[in-house]
Write a protein that holds these residues in place. Sequence first.
Motif, PDB file in Angstrom:
ATOM      1  N   VAL A  26       0.519  -1.512   0.208  1.00  0.00           N
ATOM      2  CA  VAL A  26      -0.042  -0.067   0.141  1.00  0.00           C
ATOM      3  C   VAL A  26       1.335   1.022   0.484  1.00  0.00           C
ATOM      4  CG1 VAL A  26      -1.698   1.401   1.643  1.00  0.00           C
ATOM      5  CG2 VAL A  26      -2.546  -0.909   0.988  1.00  0.00           C
ATOM      6  N   TRP A  27       1.004   2.112  -0.940  1.00  0.00           N
ATOM      7  CA  TRP A  27       1.833   3.272  -1.087  1.00  0.00           C
ATOM      8  C   TRP A  27       1.005   4.343  -1.166  1.00  0.00           C
ATOM      9  CZ3 TRP A  27       6.691   3.453  -2.772  1.00  0.00           C
ATOM     10  CH2 TRP A  27       7.655   2.558  -2.507  1.00  0.00           C
ATOM     11  N   GLY A  28       1.489   5.301  -0.340  1.00  0.00           N
ATOM     12  CA  GLY A  28       0.876   7.117   0.006  1.00  0.00           C
ATOM     13  C   GLY A  28       1.308   7.672  -1.570  1.00  0.00           C
ATOM     14  N   VAL A  29       0.295   8.559  -1.595  1.00  0.00           N
ATOM     15  CA  VAL A  29       1.050   9.619  -2.984  1.00  0.00           C
ATOM     16  C   VAL A  29       0.752  11.180  -2.487  1.00  0.00           C
ATOM     17  CG1 VAL A  29       0.454  10.175  -5.393  1.00  0.00           C
ATOM     18  CG2 VAL A  29       0.581   7.912  -4.417  1.00  0.00           C
ATOM     19  N   GLU A  30       1.131  11.856  -2.318  1.00  0.00           N
ATOM     20  CA  GLU A  30       1.058  13.366  -2.355  1.00  0.00           C
ATOM     21  C   GLU A  30       1.154  13.927  -2.843  1.00  0.00           C
ATOM     22  OE1 GLU A  30       1.773  15.160   1.635  1.00  0.00           O
ATOM     23  OE2 GLU A  30       1.054  12.873   2.780  1.00  0.00           O
ATOM     24  N   LEU A  31       0.810  14.442  -3.910  1.00  0.00           N
ATOM     25  CA  LEU A  31       1.230  15.133  -4.997  1.00  0.00           C
ATOM     26  C   LEU A  31       0.825  17.561  -4.557  1.00  0.00           C
ATOM     27  CD1 LEU A  31      -1.216  14.085  -8.236  1.00  0.00           C
ATOM     28  CD2 LEU A  31       1.667  13.751  -6.730  1.00  0.00           C
ATOM     29  N   ALA A  32       1.781  17.853  -5.622  1.00  0.00           N
ATOM     30  CA  ALA A  32       1.445  19.302  -5.586  1.00  0.00           C
ATOM     31  C   ALA A  32       0.729  20.077  -5.752  1.00  0.00           C
ATOM     32  CB  ALA A  32       3.052  19.586  -6.177  1.00  0.00           C
ATOM     33  N   ASN A  33       0.248  20.088  -6.369  1.00  0.00           N
ATOM     34  CA  ASN A  33      -1.322  20.148  -6.584  1.00  0.00           C
ATOM     35  C   ASN A  33      -2.430  19.497  -5.196  1.00  0.00           C
ATOM     36  OD1 ASN A  33      -1.882  17.032  -6.769  1.00  0.00           O
ATOM     37  ND2 ASN A  33      -2.555  17.404  -9.075  1.00  0.00           N
ATOM     38  N   GLY A  34      -2.062  19.233  -4.604  1.00  0.00           N
ATOM     39  CA  GLY A  34      -3.138  18.978  -3.028  1.00  0.00           C
ATOM     40  C   GLY A  34      -4.261  16.825  -3.600  1.00  0.00           C
ATOM     41  N   GLN A  35      -3.542  17.584  -4.587  1.00  0.00           N
ATOM     42  CA  GLN A  35      -4.519  15.431  -4.325  1.00  0.00           C
ATOM     43  C   GLN A  35      -3.330  14.343  -3.323  1.00  0.00           C
ATOM     44  OE1 GLN A  35      -3.856  14.689  -8.635  1.00  0.00           O
ATOM     45  NE2 GLN A  35      -6.387  14.090  -8.688  1.00  0.00           N
ATOM     46  N   ARG A  36      -4.052  13.622  -2.774  1.00  0.00           N
ATOM     47  CA  ARG A  36      -3.523  12.990  -1.623  1.00  0.00           C
ATOM     48  C   ARG A  36      -4.602  11.740  -2.107  1.00  0.00           C
ATOM     49  NH1 ARG A  36      -2.798  14.817   4.205  1.00  0.00           N
ATOM     50  NH2 ARG A  36      -1.261  16.842   3.465  1.00  0.00           N
ATOM     51  N   VAL A  37      -3.807  10.101  -2.550  1.00  0.00           N
ATOM     52  CA  VAL A  37      -4.587   8.764  -3.003  1.00  0.00           C
ATOM     53  C   VAL A  37      -2.957   7.961  -2.487  1.00  0.00           C
ATOM     54  CG1 VAL A  37      -5.001  10.163  -5.084  1.00  0.00           C
ATOM     55  CG2 VAL A  37      -3.200   8.855  -5.653  1.00  0.00           C
ATOM     56  N   THR A  38      -4.219   6.890  -2.218  1.00  0.00           N
ATOM     57  CA  THR A  38      -3.110   5.155  -1.980  1.00  0.00           C
ATOM     58  C   THR A  38      -3.523   4.634  -3.438  1.00  0.00           C
ATOM     59  OG1 THR A  38      -4.468   6.066   0.524  1.00  0.00           O
ATOM     60  CG2 THR A  38      -3.533   3.589  -0.414  1.00  0.00           C
ATOM     61  N   VAL A  39      -2.609   3.916  -3.574  1.00  0.00           N
ATOM     62  CA  VAL A  39      -1.891   3.282  -4.358  1.00  0.00           C
ATOM     63  C   VAL A  39      -1.436   1.299  -4.402  1.00  0.00           C
ATOM     64  CG1 VAL A  39      -2.348   4.676  -6.584  1.00  0.00           C
ATOM     65  CG2 VAL A  39      -0.155   3.999  -5.564  1.00  0.00           C
ATOM     66  N   ALA A  40      -1.226   0.391  -5.137  1.00  0.00           N
ATOM     67  CA  ALA A  40      -1.331  -0.555  -4.548  1.00  0.00           C
ATOM     68  C   ALA A  40       0.500  -0.816  -5.049  1.00  0.00           C
ATOM     69  CB  ALA A  40      -1.949  -1.554  -4.982  1.00  0.00           C
ATOM     70  N   SER A  41       1.312  -0.302  -5.975  1.00  0.00           N
ATOM     71  CA  SER A  41       2.592  -0.161  -5.961  1.00  0.00           C
ATOM     72  C   SER A  41       3.034   1.062  -6.080  1.00  0.00           C
ATOM     73  CB  SER A  41       2.729  -0.787  -6.884  1.00  0.00           C
ATOM     74  OG  SER A  41       2.438  -0.485  -8.074  1.00  0.00           O
ATOM     75  N   GLU A  42       5.070   1.056  -6.019  1.00  0.00           N
ATOM     76  CA  GLU A  42       5.177   2.731  -5.741  1.00  0.00           C
ATOM     77  C   GLU A  42       5.241   2.549  -7.652  1.00  0.00           C
ATOM     78  OE1 GLU A  42      10.046   3.673  -5.446  1.00  0.00           O
ATOM     79  OE2 GLU A  42       9.733   1.183  -5.910  1.00  0.00           O
ATOM     80  N   GLU A  43       5.473   1.855  -8.779  1.00  0.00           N
ATOM     81  CA  GLU A  43       5.334   1.895 -10.026  1.00  0.00           C
ATOM     82  C   GLU A  43       3.486   2.863 -10.122  1.00  0.00           C
ATOM     83  OE1 GLU A  43       4.696  -0.679 -14.533  1.00  0.00           O
ATOM     84  OE2 GLU A  43       4.319  -1.673 -12.712  1.00  0.00           O
TER      85      GLU A  43
END
Length: 333
Positions: free
Chosen positions: A239-256
């Motif tokens: 489980v990977w957490g992603v935080e972007l400069a545009n404010g989006q925060r999501v959870t995905v299943a791989s680093e790729e």
Amino acid sequence: MSWRISILDKSPVAVNETPADALARTLSLAKQAEALGFHRFWIAEHHNTAQLASPSPELLIAWILGQTKRIRVGSGGVMLQHYSPYKVAENFNVLASIAPGRVDLGVGKAPGGLPLSTRALQQGLNQQEKGTFAEQLTQLNHWLSPAGDAQQDAVQATPLPAVPAERFLLGASVESAHLAAQLDWDFVFAAHLNGDVNLLRDVLKTWRENSTRHAMVAVQAIVAPSQAQADALAEKVEVWGVELANGQRVTVASEEQAYAFARQAGSEPLRIARRAQSLIKGTADSVLEQLDALHQTYGIDEFIIDTPVADGSARTQSLRLLAQAKFAGEVLV
């Protein structure tokens, strides 16, 4: 153990399988879930991925309802940002008319895919006109709650079922818990995506302060005949957490997938990190003990079990072992 167990299924496509194989297993699993005593069977929504075959929960819900008799069937959940709230209400009113008292409408805020599939889903939609997620959910609630004295030309989300679908908001924040409470919806904390125990505590505290409805939590759990087998299956789960400069925060299943999300969104990744595994794993007795400990600590009334294993036989075995231990002599086979 005075708490319920239910299932969240994503129709994963295992190696050397076709999507048809995965969907057939979802139906088989739903039938087994009913026989084993699970309370609900929910279908997740994921787009543009060869690993999952469930972009349209509504279609699978109808298919499963037609081949089961007692178990509640629903979405976990419909990604409302992509759709007209009116159309979602129509879909679930049809389902609730087909199987009165057995349909759950779970709604989520996440995109259910990477930015390119989101753009394709939302092509032609005016997102400003749609409003915020809270506004969209309020619209959906309105369409699902028709006025009894509607005028002749009033718009309604027909058909109007005798027993409407039960409504659930899936989220992992205090704000989501507040929103569900304001609309008098049920709320499911998505611990399968964010297992932060401090956040879990705070969200459930907020929930109890604002709602008298049950506390429900979705968790990842793997059950195997031995701890070693469960550990081996769990090693493959990410489980990977992603935080972007545009404010989006999501959870995905791989680093790729994490870097693909940032690339497709066209935004600088501020933080991409693998989250500490919050997955519950072990033998049936061990997993039951861990679930009961969560129940005792946080007062959880129902667990929605996500078993993140692509292999069909291992996933089926995991849920069967859990149910057999939970219900003991009550299991129907």
